[in-house]
Motif scaffolding. Structure first.
Motif, PDB file in Angstrom:
ATOM      1  N   GLU A  71       0.858  -1.334  -0.043  1.00 11.66           N
ATOM      2  CA  GLU A  71       0.068  -0.130   0.017  1.00 11.66           C
ATOM      3  C   GLU A  71       0.842   1.348   0.103  1.00 11.66           C
ATOM      4  O   GLU A  71       0.320   2.459  -0.361  1.00 11.66           O
ATOM      5  CB  GLU A  71      -0.804   0.127   1.242  1.00 11.66           C
ATOM      6  N   HIS A 101      -1.891   0.317  -5.412  1.00 13.51           N
ATOM      7  CA  HIS A 101      -2.045   1.721  -5.842  1.00 13.51           C
ATOM      8  C   HIS A 101      -1.278   1.737  -7.450  1.00 13.51           C
ATOM      9  O   HIS A 101      -0.105   1.692  -7.360  1.00 13.51           O
ATOM     10  CB  HIS A 101      -1.381   2.557  -5.368  1.00 13.51           C
ATOM     11  N   ASN A 158      -7.741   9.507   0.686  1.00 11.94           N
ATOM     12  CA  ASN A 158      -7.363   8.219   1.409  1.00 11.94           C
ATOM     13  C   ASN A 158      -5.956   8.528   1.963  1.00 11.94           C
ATOM     14  O   ASN A 158      -4.921   8.762   1.284  1.00 11.94           O
ATOM     15  CB  ASN A 158      -7.177   7.114   0.228  1.00 11.94           C
ATOM     16  N   SER A 160      -3.634   6.776   3.537  1.00 12.85           N
ATOM     17  CA  SER A 160      -2.741   6.006   2.911  1.00 12.85           C
ATOM     18  C   SER A 160      -2.010   6.249   1.580  1.00 12.85           C
ATOM     19  O   SER A 160      -0.795   6.017   1.349  1.00 12.85           O
ATOM     20  CB  SER A 160      -3.064   4.561   3.330  1.00 12.85           C
TER      21      SER A 160
HETATM   22  C1  LIG Z   1      -7.236   3.233   1.259  1.00 14.79           C
HETATM   23  O1  LIG Z   1      -6.104   2.612   0.803  1.00 14.79           O
HETATM   24  C2  LIG Z   1      -6.010   1.325   1.220  1.00 14.79           C
HETATM   25  C3  LIG Z   1      -4.871   0.841   0.696  1.00 14.79           C
HETATM   26  O2  LIG Z   1      -3.734   1.495   0.829  1.00 14.79           O
HETATM   27  C4  LIG Z   1      -7.317   0.579   1.255  1.00 14.79           C
HETATM   28  O3  LIG Z   1      -7.171  -0.587   2.121  1.00 14.79           O
HETATM   29  C5  LIG Z   1      -8.426   1.142   1.776  1.00 14.79           C
HETATM   30  O4  LIG Z   1      -9.745   0.710   1.659  1.00 14.79           O
HETATM   31  C6  LIG Z   1      -8.501   2.750   1.017  1.00 14.79           C
HETATM   32  N1  LIG Z   1      -9.471   3.556   1.663  1.00 14.79           N
HETATM   33  C7  LIG Z   1     -10.600   4.008   1.205  1.00 14.79           C
HETATM   34  C8  LIG Z   1     -11.414   4.863   1.981  1.00 14.79           C
HETATM   35  O5  LIG Z   1     -10.717   3.884  -0.042  1.00 14.79           O
END
Ligand SMILES: *[C@@H]1O[C@H](CO)[C@@H](O)[C@H](O)[C@H]1NC(C)=O
Ligand SMILES: *[C@@H]1O[C@H](CO)[C@@H](O)[C@H](O)[C@H]1NC(C)=O
Ligand SMILES: *[C@@H]1O[C@H](CO)[C@@H](O)[C@H](O)[C@H]1NC(C)=O
Ligand SMILES: *[C@@H]1O[C@H](CO)[C@@H](O)[C@H](O)[C@H]1NC(C)=O
Ligand SMILES: *[C@@H]1O[C@H](CO)[C@@H](O)[C@H](O)[C@H]1NC(C)=O
Ligand SMILES: *[C@@H]1O[C@H](CO)[C@@H](O)[C@H](O)[C@H]1NC(C)=O
Ligand SMILES: *[C@@H]1O[C@H](CO)[C@@H](O)[C@H](O)[C@H]1NC(C)=O
Ligand SMILES: *[C@@H]1O[C@H](CO)[C@@H](O)[C@H](O)[C@H]1NC(C)=O
Length: 431
Positions: A71, A101, A158, A160
């Motif tokens: 991620e 990603h 997001n 992450s």
């Molecule tokens: C954000 O990204 C992570 C992976 O990095 C994923 O697991 C998560 O579902 C994402 N959150 C949203 C709100 O899309």
């Protein structure tokens, strides 16, 4: 498959786990006769069934600094609507991984319908986000990838995605081996400016284009602070947009404007030679992070095994998923009685060479590709005159208790002798 599964381990004496190497207890080779009876007869070829010695790893792994997750990497590539259909099995190999990603950039006019492309990719299990660019020249779009993926990350809601540690750039025919990439990245600190990759493996290529930059097909990795700087200096960097390749433009931008040199890592494989690359696959390249130019310059298997891209990628995926970091690791047995060398390359091949190879020879790359391109930084040896190779076909059995056992089927369709047609290689891993 199920027939083999039932009979694979029956009645085999597994040598006690006394070998010097810690992880592999034994490598046994036996043959299965594919006689279509419900319980196939199994002939053990004693000449293959012995303990094999693990060949040392060539690469040097530095101490681990930090563990990263998939991620934390943002992958980006540019392509067009025709090429993506030709390279789809290559993209699928890595981009179908959950939680990845990934950004795919198309030229605006080329992409008549983003929805159509989205559903095509989704149908292949690929969840890359699609964006468009007004830049017509492919190579220039490559340079722009840095800014585009940076702003895509920075504007994400997001968390992450906003704190991505690494940006990875490749071609649409770059195969990424993601777990190996994560392992390789452990030795680097993503909070410092890192420009990671490798030069071409072909002497002519580096003589023509230089050694200052990471060749793009082998993959380019840029750490977060460096990606930010590059995005901020993109105006300056565009002065290089008339260079031949997008990877060269990125190289000029990072080394001349941002003053960060390339960190070379031997797990990145640009693969610029043409023809059979068996010799390279059998040279100890375990831990590989990338491969490039498959199906256009070279193919991993000979014609009679398969040239079908879908089948080839499925075989490589099965082998990589099964053996993971041990994929392409080598084991050898020298038979002094018959003057033969048995070389097992995990998940790829089993070769019998009718002479004794020295340790030094085994560390050199057998030159199996088309005459006469020269390898960079690697010693080579001439193509073997008397060698028989069985190629990876299937996993016959796998059990997990305290030890891991794999039965891998390697086949040689050229051999008429049915007994030797399917040596099944049993590998027992212990932890
Ligand atoms: C954000 O990204 C992570 C992976 O990095 C994923 O697991 C998560 O579902 C994402 N959150 C949203 C709100 O899309
Ligand atoms: C690994 O160690 C070698 C030798 O000390 C050094 O030259 C190299 O730069 C190191 N690599 C990394 C990624 O730190
Ligand atoms: C990142 O996004 C924020 C808004 O969320 C913006 O203020 C900032 O300028 C952006 N930084 C870069 C380097 O693009
Ligand atoms: C990584 O680099 C940052 C920035 O220079 C530094 O603060 C941090 O201590 C480094 N981490 C490690 C594990 O070396
Ligand atoms: C980067 O490479 C150039 C050319 O090889 C060299 O002159 C320079 O000293 C290097 N810079 C650093 C920081 O290592
Ligand atoms: C890639 O980088 C490694 C590490 O510096 C080097 O030893 C290796 O020979 C390089 N590969 C090629 C093809 O130059
Ligand atoms: C193996 O090689 C040695 C040395 O070349 C030779 O003396 C011997 O006859 C060979 N053995 C066989 C079975 O070919
Ligand atoms: C290859 O080696 C085998 C076993 O030593 C021998 O029987 C055969 O004739 C050799 N073939 C060639 C083409 O040299």
């Amino acid at each position: 498959m199920s027939e083999r599964k039932a009979s694979l381990f029956d009645g085999i004496n597994i040598p006690s786990s006394k070998s010097k190497t810690k992880r592999i207890a034994a490598v046994l080779v036996q043959t299965l006769v594919d006689d279509k009876s419900p319980t196939p007869k199994r002939l053990t070829l004693n000449e293959f069934s012995h303990e094999y010695e693990e060949l040392p790893i060539k690469r040097t792994l530095n101490a681990s600094i930090h563990k990263y997750f998939i991620e934390q990497i943002y992958f980006a590539f540019t392509t067009n609507t025709i090429r993506i259909r030709q390279t789809i099995h290559t993209v699928k190999f890595w981009a179908a991984r959950p939680n990845i990603h990934c950004l795919a950039i198309f030229e605006r006019k080329d992409l008549a319908s983003a929805n159509l492309m989205n559903s095509y990719l989704a149908g292949q299990g690929i969840s890359c986000e699609i964006q468009t660019s007004n830049i017509i020249r492919f190579e220039e779009r490559y340079l722009e990838l840095i800014e585009q993926v940076w702003s895509s990350s920075n504007s994400s809601s997001n968390a992450s995605v906003k704190t991505i540690q690494w940006f990875a750039f490749g071609d649409d025919d770059t195969v990424w081996f993601l777990d190996n990439l994560l392992e390789t990245l452990q030795q680097y600190n993503s909070s410092t400016s890192i420009y990671l990759g490798n030069i071409s493996d072909k002497l002519e290529a580096i003589r023509r284009h230089g050694t200052y930059y990471a060749y793009g097909g082998g993959g380019i990795i840029v750490s977060r602070p460096l990606a930010l700087k590059a995005a901020q200096h993109m105006k300056d960097c565009r002065r290089f947009r008339h260079f031949f390749g997008g990877d060269e433009m990125i190289g000029k931008c990072i080394t001349e404007i941002l003053k960060i040199n390339l960190t070379r890592n031997q797990n990145f494989h640009q693969m610029d030679h043409e023809g059979d690359m068996d010799g390279y696959f059998e040279s100890g390249i375990q831990g590989l992070v990338s491969l490039h130019h498959m199906f256009s310059y070279w193919e991993p298997f000979p014609e009679e095994h398969t040239t079908n891209p879908r089948e080839t990628m499925n075989l490589l995926k099965l082998a990589y998923q099964t053996f993971n970091h041990n994929f392409l690791k080598r084991y050898v047995r020298i038979d002094q009685q018959t003057n033969r060398t048995f070389l097992l390359t995990m998940g790829y091949s089993f070769s019998v060479i009718n002479r004794i190879l020295t340790h030094d020879e085994l560390m050199k790359v057998e030159n199996t590709w088309w005459c006469c391109s020269q390898f960079v930084d690697q010693e080579t040896r001439p193509k073997e005159k008397n060698k028989t190779t069985w190629y990876f076909r299937a996993i016959a059995s796998q059990t997990t208790t305290t030890t891991k056992r794999y039965g891998a089927v390697y086949e040689n369709k050229r051999l008429k002798d049915r007994v030797a047609q399917f040596p099944t290689i049993e590998i027992i891993l212990t932890n």
